[in-house]
Design a protein around this motif. Structure first.
Motif, PDB file in Angstrom:
ATOM      1  N   ALA A  26      21.673  -1.217  29.303  1.00 39.65           N
ATOM      2  CA  ALA A  26      22.394  -1.613  30.508  1.00 39.65           C
ATOM      3  C   ALA A  26      23.283  -2.831  30.274  1.00 39.65           C
ATOM      4  N   PHE A  27      22.976  -3.619  29.245  1.00 39.32           N
ATOM      5  CA  PHE A  27      23.699  -4.871  29.037  1.00 39.32           C
ATOM      6  C   PHE A  27      24.477  -4.933  27.729  1.00 39.32           C
ATOM      7  N   THR A  28      24.613  -3.783  27.052  1.00 41.78           N
ATOM      8  CA  THR A  28      25.416  -3.721  25.839  1.00 41.78           C
ATOM      9  C   THR A  28      26.343  -2.515  25.910  1.00 41.78           C
ATOM     10  N   ILE A  29      27.429  -2.610  25.147  1.00 39.49           N
ATOM     11  CA  ILE A  29      28.380  -1.514  25.065  1.00 39.49           C
ATOM     12  C   ILE A  29      28.843  -1.423  23.615  1.00 39.49           C
ATOM     13  N   GLY A  30      28.977  -0.214  23.117  1.00 39.81           N
ATOM     14  CA  GLY A  30      29.454  -0.017  21.757  1.00 39.81           C
ATOM     15  C   GLY A  30      30.971  -0.049  21.701  1.00 39.81           C
ATOM     16  N   PRO A  31      31.524  -0.266  20.521  1.00 42.02           N
ATOM     17  CA  PRO A  31      32.979  -0.320  20.382  1.00 42.02           C
ATOM     18  C   PRO A  31      33.686   0.946  20.860  1.00 42.02           C
ATOM     19  N   GLY A  32      33.133   2.097  20.552  1.00 45.49           N
ATOM     20  CA  GLY A  32      33.758   3.357  20.989  1.00 45.49           C
ATOM     21  C   GLY A  32      33.797   3.490  22.496  1.00 45.49           C
ATOM     22  N   ASP A  33      32.698   3.135  23.140  1.00 45.25           N
ATOM     23  CA  ASP A  33      32.652   3.199  24.607  1.00 45.25           C
ATOM     24  C   ASP A  33      33.604   2.183  25.233  1.00 45.25           C
ATOM     25  N   LEU A  34      33.693   0.994  24.632  1.00 43.52           N
ATOM     26  CA  LEU A  34      34.632  -0.003  25.152  1.00 43.52           C
ATOM     27  C   LEU A  34      36.066   0.480  24.979  1.00 43.52           C
ATOM     28  N   PHE A  35      36.374   1.045  23.829  1.00 39.94           N
ATOM     29  CA  PHE A  35      37.719   1.582  23.577  1.00 39.94           C
ATOM     30  C   PHE A  35      38.073   2.632  24.624  1.00 39.94           C
ATOM     31  N   ASP A  36      37.139   3.552  24.881  1.00 39.28           N
ATOM     32  CA  ASP A  36      37.375   4.598  25.896  1.00 39.28           C
ATOM     33  C   ASP A  36      37.559   3.992  27.281  1.00 39.28           C
ATOM     34  N   GLU A  37      36.740   3.019  27.609  1.00 40.68           N
ATOM     35  CA  GLU A  37      36.828   2.361  28.920  1.00 40.68           C
ATOM     36  C   GLU A  37      38.172   1.652  29.078  1.00 40.68           C
ATOM     37  N   MET A  38      38.625   1.030  28.011  1.00 43.00           N
ATOM     38  CA  MET A  38      39.918   0.347  28.046  1.00 43.00           C
ATOM     39  C   MET A  38      41.066   1.334  28.259  1.00 43.00           C
ATOM     40  N   LYS A  39      40.942   2.516  27.674  1.00 45.44           N
ATOM     41  CA  LYS A  39      41.988   3.538  27.856  1.00 45.44           C
ATOM     42  C   LYS A  39      41.989   4.072  29.280  1.00 45.44           C
ATOM     43  N   LYS A  40      40.807   4.292  29.839  1.00 45.00           N
ATOM     44  CA  LYS A  40      40.687   4.870  31.183  1.00 45.00           C
ATOM     45  C   LYS A  40      40.942   3.855  32.286  1.00 45.00           C
ATOM     46  N   ASN A  41      40.292   2.722  32.193  1.00 42.37           N
ATOM     47  CA  ASN A  41      40.289   1.735  33.279  1.00 42.37           C
ATOM     48  C   ASN A  41      40.586   0.345  32.742  1.00 42.37           C
ATOM     49  N   LYS A  42      41.727   0.176  32.147  1.00 43.28           N
ATOM     50  CA  LYS A  42      42.085  -1.086  31.509  1.00 43.28           C
ATOM     51  C   LYS A  42      41.906  -2.295  32.427  1.00 43.28           C
ATOM     52  N   ASP A  43      42.164  -2.123  33.698  1.00 37.12           N
ATOM     53  CA  ASP A  43      42.094  -3.240  34.637  1.00 37.12           C
ATOM     54  C   ASP A  43      40.692  -3.501  35.176  1.00 37.12           C
ATOM     55  N   ASP A  44      39.712  -2.706  34.753  1.00 35.84           N
ATOM     56  CA  ASP A  44      38.348  -2.869  35.256  1.00 35.84           C
ATOM     57  C   ASP A  44      37.428  -3.600  34.282  1.00 35.84           C
ATOM     58  N   VAL A  45      37.976  -4.029  33.156  1.00 35.14           N
ATOM     59  CA  VAL A  45      37.151  -4.712  32.159  1.00 35.14           C
ATOM     60  C   VAL A  45      37.868  -5.977  31.712  1.00 35.14           C
ATOM     61  N   ASN A  46      37.099  -7.037  31.566  1.00 36.60           N
ATOM     62  CA  ASN A  46      37.611  -8.336  31.137  1.00 36.60           C
ATOM     63  C   ASN A  46      36.926  -8.672  29.816  1.00 36.60           C
ATOM     64  N   ILE A  47      37.704  -8.789  28.758  1.00 38.92           N
ATOM     65  CA  ILE A  47      37.128  -8.969  27.432  1.00 38.92           C
ATOM     66  C   ILE A  47      37.221 -10.436  27.030  1.00 38.92           C
ATOM     67  N   ILE A  48      36.067 -10.997  26.673  1.00 38.56           N
ATOM     68  CA  ILE A  48      35.966 -12.412  26.334  1.00 38.56           C
ATOM     69  C   ILE A  48      35.498 -12.561  24.886  1.00 38.56           C
ATOM     70  N   ASP A  49      36.330 -13.199  24.087  1.00 41.07           N
ATOM     71  CA  ASP A  49      36.053 -13.465  22.669  1.00 41.07           C
ATOM     72  C   ASP A  49      35.531 -14.897  22.557  1.00 41.07           C
ATOM     73  N   VAL A  50      34.282 -15.059  22.121  1.00 40.78           N
ATOM     74  CA  VAL A  50      33.693 -16.390  22.049  1.00 40.78           C
ATOM     75  C   VAL A  50      33.734 -16.981  20.637  1.00 40.78           C
ATOM     76  N   ARG A  51      34.520 -16.360  19.760  1.00 41.18           N
ATOM     77  CA  ARG A  51      34.691 -16.906  18.409  1.00 41.18           C
ATOM     78  C   ARG A  51      35.598 -18.142  18.472  1.00 41.18           C
ATOM     79  N   ASN A  52      35.694 -18.864  17.367  1.00 43.79           N
ATOM     80  CA  ASN A  52      36.548 -20.051  17.384  1.00 43.79           C
ATOM     81  C   ASN A  52      38.019 -19.648  17.482  1.00 43.79           C
TER      82      ASN A  52
END
Length: 131
Positions: A26-52
């Protein structure tokens, strides 16, 4: 060895394990699922990169917002109306999980990208750079 097995089975009851893995999904998503979600609903996901910041500039997931650890307290870029997908370097990196816990305590919907940026690149998904 039998004592060790007894410790493991006592600490890892089947129902406790089931609850853990259900929550994990429920609290993790794989890269493939995120890629698909971004294609379908780009405006429904906010991606945060916590690297330097330096590593973010070299390459990041398209549309990601950089929020390195020293700026977590600002909550800059997070959105309470969207799912915030948090990622760091790799499967061994715990920055994303640490950030997700902190952001969730502040009232944000969060998920962790499994495998982080390394796994995204391994899948040959598009990346953006700022160099």
């Amino acid at each position: 060895m039998k004592d060790k097995l007894n410790q493991w089975t006592e600490a890892n009851k089947p129902q406790k394990a089931a609850d853990y893995f259900i929550n994990r999904m429920a609290f993790t998503i794989g890269p493939g699922d995120l890629f698909d979600e971004m294609k379908k609903n780009k405006d429904d996901v906010n991606i945060i990169d916590v690297r330097n910041e330096e590593d973010f500039k070299k390459g990041h997931i398209p549309g990601a917002i950089n929020l390195p650890e020293e700026k977590w307290h600002t909550l800059s870029g997070l959105n309470k109306d969207l799912m915030n997908v948090i990622y760091c370097y790799s499967v061994e990196c715990h920055l994303a999980a640490k950030a997700a816990a902190q952001f969730a305590k502040s009232g944000f919907h969060v998920m962790e990208l499994q495998g982080g940026y390394d796994r995204w690149k391994e899948k040959n998904f598009k990346i953006e750079t700022e160099e």
